[in-house]
Every structure is written in C-alpha cells, then in structure tokens.
Design a protein around this motif. Structure first.
Motif, PDB file in Angstrom:
ATOM      1  N   PHE A  82     -14.314  -4.940   7.320  1.00  7.55           N
ATOM      2  CA  PHE A  82     -12.339  -5.102   7.880  1.00  7.55           C
ATOM      3  C   PHE A  82     -12.193  -3.331   7.938  1.00  7.55           C
ATOM      4  O   PHE A  82     -12.757  -2.673   7.056  1.00  7.55           O
ATOM      5  CB  PHE A  82     -11.384  -6.156   6.787  1.00  7.55           C
ATOM      6  N   PRO A  83     -11.271  -3.123   8.241  1.00  8.31           N
ATOM      7  CA  PRO A  83     -10.554  -2.177   8.556  1.00  8.31           C
ATOM      8  C   PRO A  83      -9.149  -1.903   6.694  1.00  8.31           C
ATOM      9  O   PRO A  83      -8.977  -2.664   6.568  1.00  8.31           O
ATOM     10  CB  PRO A  83      -9.573  -2.260   9.790  1.00  8.31           C
ATOM     11  N   SER A  84      -9.701  -0.779   6.745  1.00  9.19           N
ATOM     12  CA  SER A  84      -9.055  -0.421   5.573  1.00  9.19           C
ATOM     13  C   SER A  84      -7.865   0.931   5.380  1.00  9.19           C
ATOM     14  O   SER A  84      -8.558   1.857   5.361  1.00  9.19           O
ATOM     15  CB  SER A  84      -9.916  -0.805   4.159  1.00  9.19           C
ATOM     16  N   PRO A  85      -6.488   1.466   5.139  1.00  7.03           N
ATOM     17  CA  PRO A  85      -6.335   2.445   4.803  1.00  7.03           C
ATOM     18  C   PRO A  85      -6.899   3.226   3.244  1.00  7.03           C
ATOM     19  O   PRO A  85      -7.746   2.274   2.341  1.00  7.03           O
ATOM     20  CB  PRO A  85      -4.500   1.428   4.165  1.00  7.03           C
ATOM     21  N   PRO A  86      -6.910   4.068   3.439  1.00  5.00           N
ATOM     22  CA  PRO A  86      -7.401   4.747   2.235  1.00  5.00           C
ATOM     23  C   PRO A  86      -7.285   4.620   1.071  1.00  5.00           C
ATOM     24  O   PRO A  86      -6.436   3.952   0.966  1.00  5.00           O
ATOM     25  CB  PRO A  86      -7.057   6.702   3.017  1.00  5.00           C
TER      26      PRO A  86
ATOM     27  N   GLU B  42       0.873  -0.791  -0.181  1.00  4.86           N
ATOM     28  CA  GLU B  42       0.172  -0.202  -0.490  1.00  4.86           C
ATOM     29  C   GLU B  42       0.911   1.228   0.420  1.00  4.86           C
ATOM     30  O   GLU B  42       1.814   1.494   0.449  1.00  4.86           O
ATOM     31  CB  GLU B  42      -0.617  -0.056   1.049  1.00  4.86           C
ATOM     32  N   THR B  43       0.319   2.128  -0.283  1.00  2.00           N
ATOM     33  CA  THR B  43       0.868   3.480  -0.232  1.00  2.00           C
ATOM     34  C   THR B  43       1.505   4.029   0.999  1.00  2.00           C
ATOM     35  O   THR B  43       2.592   4.547   0.717  1.00  2.00           O
ATOM     36  CB  THR B  43       0.324   4.734  -1.040  1.00  2.00           C
ATOM     37  N   SER B  44       1.330   3.813   2.173  1.00  4.27           N
ATOM     38  CA  SER B  44       1.408   4.409   2.968  1.00  4.27           C
ATOM     39  C   SER B  44       3.056   3.890   3.378  1.00  4.27           C
ATOM     40  O   SER B  44       3.927   4.391   3.943  1.00  4.27           O
ATOM     41  CB  SER B  44       0.512   3.875   4.289  1.00  4.27           C
ATOM     42  N   ASN B  45       3.579   2.702   2.723  1.00  6.48           N
ATOM     43  CA  ASN B  45       4.952   1.533   2.761  1.00  6.48           C
ATOM     44  C   ASN B  45       5.321   2.491   1.587  1.00  6.48           C
ATOM     45  O   ASN B  45       7.043   1.557   1.795  1.00  6.48           O
ATOM     46  CB  ASN B  45       4.353   0.650   2.615  1.00  6.48           C
TER      47      ASN B  45
ATOM     48  N   ALA C  17      -6.187   9.397  -3.910  1.00  7.12           N
ATOM     49  CA  ALA C  17      -6.934   9.181  -2.596  1.00  7.12           C
ATOM     50  C   ALA C  17      -5.697   8.897  -1.400  1.00  7.12           C
ATOM     51  O   ALA C  17      -5.282   9.403  -0.389  1.00  7.12           O
ATOM     52  CB  ALA C  17      -7.634   7.824  -2.358  1.00  7.12           C
ATOM     53  N   ALA C  18      -5.698   8.135  -1.831  1.00  6.44           N
ATOM     54  CA  ALA C  18      -3.742   7.103  -0.871  1.00  6.44           C
ATOM     55  C   ALA C  18      -2.688   7.654  -1.385  1.00  6.44           C
ATOM     56  O   ALA C  18      -1.948   8.293  -0.371  1.00  6.44           O
ATOM     57  CB  ALA C  18      -3.655   5.248  -1.653  1.00  6.44           C
ATOM     58  N   TYR C  19      -2.712   8.364  -2.487  1.00  5.98           N
ATOM     59  CA  TYR C  19      -1.199   9.143  -2.604  1.00  5.98           C
ATOM     60  C   TYR C  19      -1.396  10.291  -1.485  1.00  5.98           C
ATOM     61  O   TYR C  19      -0.833  10.938  -0.590  1.00  5.98           O
ATOM     62  CB  TYR C  19      -1.515   9.773  -4.094  1.00  5.98           C
ATOM     63  N   SER C  20      -2.442  11.263  -1.472  1.00  7.94           N
ATOM     64  CA  SER C  20      -2.893  12.538  -1.620  1.00  7.94           C
ATOM     65  C   SER C  20      -3.317  12.186   0.259  1.00  7.94           C
ATOM     66  O   SER C  20      -2.252  13.008   0.943  1.00  7.94           O
ATOM     67  CB  SER C  20      -4.308  12.824  -1.534  1.00  7.94           C
ATOM     68  N   ALA C  21      -3.871  11.180   0.954  1.00  6.69           N
ATOM     69  CA  ALA C  21      -3.424  10.996   2.178  1.00  6.69           C
ATOM     70  C   ALA C  21      -2.045  10.374   2.801  1.00  6.69           C
ATOM     71  O   ALA C  21      -1.413  10.962   3.793  1.00  6.69           O
ATOM     72  CB  ALA C  21      -3.761   9.685   2.523  1.00  6.69           C
ATOM     73  N   THR C  22      -1.173   9.458   2.157  1.00  3.80           N
ATOM     74  CA  THR C  22      -0.299   9.399   2.036  1.00  3.80           C
ATOM     75  C   THR C  22       1.365  10.861   2.502  1.00  3.80           C
ATOM     76  O   THR C  22       2.037  10.909   3.283  1.00  3.80           O
ATOM     77  CB  THR C  22       1.263   8.472   1.578  1.00  3.80           C
ATOM     78  N   ALA C  23       1.044  11.770   1.222  1.00  2.69           N
ATOM     79  CA  ALA C  23       1.865  12.488   1.554  1.00  2.69           C
ATOM     80  C   ALA C  23       1.271  13.783   2.601  1.00  2.69           C
ATOM     81  O   ALA C  23       2.228  14.295   2.303  1.00  2.69           O
ATOM     82  CB  ALA C  23       1.889  13.409   0.182  1.00  2.69           C
TER      83      ALA C  23
END
Length: 333
Positions: free
Chosen positions: A183-187, A39-42, A271-277
């Motif tokens: 299930f819990p999910s990253p953005p 996932e992008t958080s990693n 969505a994933a990039y925005s949350a991570t950045a």
C-alpha cells in the motif's frame, strides 16, 4: 447610600462584561471545516484548531474528520462543510464531473509517499499480479499508488491491480492478513506496522524530479468563495499560522501530532514531523505544474471534458496576504 452606589457600580460592570461577551460571541463566525486524515501531513488543519488559530482569526470552527478527499469533496458539494482539505486530483475529478469547486490554497505541493510491500517482494517483477490497497479511487493514495507503480516501470491496473480498502489503518490491517501485497504510505507509517514483515520498494523521494502534486489544500465552492471571501481568508490565515507553528515549534507540534495520530511511537513521529515541516510551504500558493498534471488525468478519464488551471484554482487570497506582509511578519517574530 454607599450600598446603593456600590450596587449601581456592580450592575454597570456586569452590564459591560455582558456586552463585551456578546460582542465576542458575535465576532466568532461559525463555519464547518473538514480534514481527511489524522496523519501529520494534515496537521495544518487540526493544529489550527488545537492551538486556537481559527478562534484567533474570528472563527468558531467545527472541524470534522472525513476520511479521503473524494468523501470530503462530496461533503463540500452537498454543503455539509464550507471549506475542506482536498487533493488536486480529487478536486479536478469532481469539477470534470460538474462540481462547483475551487482550490484556494495549498500547504503541501508534493506527494510524500512510499510503497510499502511484503518483505518477500524484492523487485518490480515480484509485484506483478499482486494487489495494492488505496483509500478510494481518485484519492491522494490512488494518485500516489499509480505514480509509484509507474516509477517501477509497471502499468497500474493492468499489471498491478489497485483496490479500494480505506484509510491508513484499514490498509495496514488488510496488509497484515494478506488481502493486499502492499500500500502507498505517507512517511513514517511503516514504523506503526509492528510484527509485519515489510520493505519500502520505492518512494517518491527516489524520483529524479520532485513529484509535483497539490496534496494538502483548502477547497471550497466557487459560490461560497464569492459570498464569503473574508471568511475563507480567515481560514487561510489560521492555516498559515499553523504552518509557521509546525516549522518553528518542533516539540510542541510533535505532541499535537501524537495526540491526533493516537500514537507515541517516536520513530514514526520524528520521521513524519521531519517530512511535514520540510515540505509545508510558508506561502501556500497552488503550483501550476502539479495541478495541470491532475487536470490532464481527470480530463483523460472523461472524453470531451475540458478544464483549465484558472477554472480550478483561485489563490488570490494567498497572494494578497503575501503582498500585505502578513506572512513575512509572522516569520520575523
């Protein structure tokens, strides 16, 4: 005579080239690293590899994908890897169980998760008695699931069973066939669940206060840190450069994230990039508040155990890099 001179010159050039090549080879220090999700958080981990930041800092890094913090922690303890991505909860639990671990930096000190449930579940009351799937007990997804369930005013395990399923793709598959109700999910992950009726019942973004949690961190053993402090410093420097890249090079970052996540779904990537950045910390110190919550949880599961923040965290390398101007200079480029 002229030919002999040319031959000697060529030999000298080749000899110099060979010497420089051998010197470069020696300068690249071998190390095994691991990250626990695609996932992008990693992305701080795999982007540092993809963009050559490990090599730039003198490391010949073998980056392994080892799903879940608990498995990564086991690999650290066994000596299979030297530095690994791990969440604070997993590290705290391992230390309480006797592991010789320490967190040296943390790039994301919050837990950006949402609780994805079947579309038929419209309230907390509807969720009672239904199972939520996580990767493994003690993992970040486990911590997130419990926090989100409590955020709904329910008791984890007692009112909402939590079961081990696997990574994001396994959780999505279990959700699709009805084995779990959510299930819990990253953005952004919900954008990949095509054909499955779902809703986001609650998100950590809905909490009144930021959910403090040492989520994407670098951990190693205390013994390795003592022996190879400069090597660990090189890893952290590479990661700081990767964070800077994410924050300043959106389009290129999204392409690398798409490559590792193996998707071109623009809704997910955006969505994933925005949350991570947004959530990545330029100065990757380990927040005390989030860590102490995880320490309390870990100690509570093992009567008689004791653990202090100072026993679990050593982010002195990050402080040194901040004081030296390394991070400030990077962001002024």
């Amino acid at each position: 005579m002229k030919q002999a001179t040319q031959f000697l010159l060529l030999a000298a050039v080749l000899g110099l080239f060979n010497h420089v090549s051998q010197g470069n080879a020696r300068a690249q220090e071998k190390i095994r690293l691991s990250h626990s999700a695609l996932e992008t958080s990693n992305s701080v981990w795999f982007l540092a590899q993809d963009r050559g930041f490990y090599r730039k800092n003198g490391l010949d890094a073998d980056l392994l994908f080892i799903p879940s913090t608990t498995t990564s922690v086991s690999s650290l303890v066994a000596g299979d890897v030297q530095v690994a991505n791990a969440s604070g909860g997993g590290v705290a639990s391992a230390i309480v169980a006797g592991a010789d671990l320490v967190i040296v930096s943390c790039y994301l000190n919050s837990l950006p998760y949402e609780l994805v449930v079947n579309e038929s579940i419209k309230s907390a009351e509807d969720l009672k008695g239904k199972s939520i799937g996580i990767s493994r007990l003690g993992s970040a997804s486990d911590v997130a699931a419990r926090a989100l369930i409590r955020g709904l005013g329910l008791e984890p395990d007692k009112q909402v069973p939590i079961i081990q399923v696997g990574g994001s793709s396994e959780r999505a598959a279990a959700f699709r066939v009805g084995r779990i109700a959510g299930f819990p999910s990253p953005p952004g992950i919900i954008h990949l669940t095509k054909g499955m009726p779902f809703r986001v019942l609650i998100s950590t973004a809905d909490f009144q206060k930021r959910f403090e949690f040492p989520y994407i961190c670098a951990a190693t053993t205390k013994s390795y840190l003592a022996r190879q402090r400069e090597t660990v410093k090189k890893v952290i420097m590479a990661h700081i450069e990767a964070v800077h890249f994410v924050k300043t090079r959106k389009d290129e970052s999204k392409k690398i994230m798409a490559k590792y996540a193996r998707t071109t779904n623009e809704d997910y990537l955006e969505a994933a990039y925005s949350a991570t950045a947004k959530l990545y910390d330029a100065v990757p110190l380990v927040t005390r508040a989030g860590t102490e919550i995880q320490i309390k949880e870990a100690v509570g599961r093992k009567p008689g155990a004791q653990l202090r923040y100072e026993d679990m965290v050593d982010d002195s390398i990050v402080r040194e890099l901040e004081k030296s101007g390394f991070i400030e200079k990077l962001y002024k480029q």
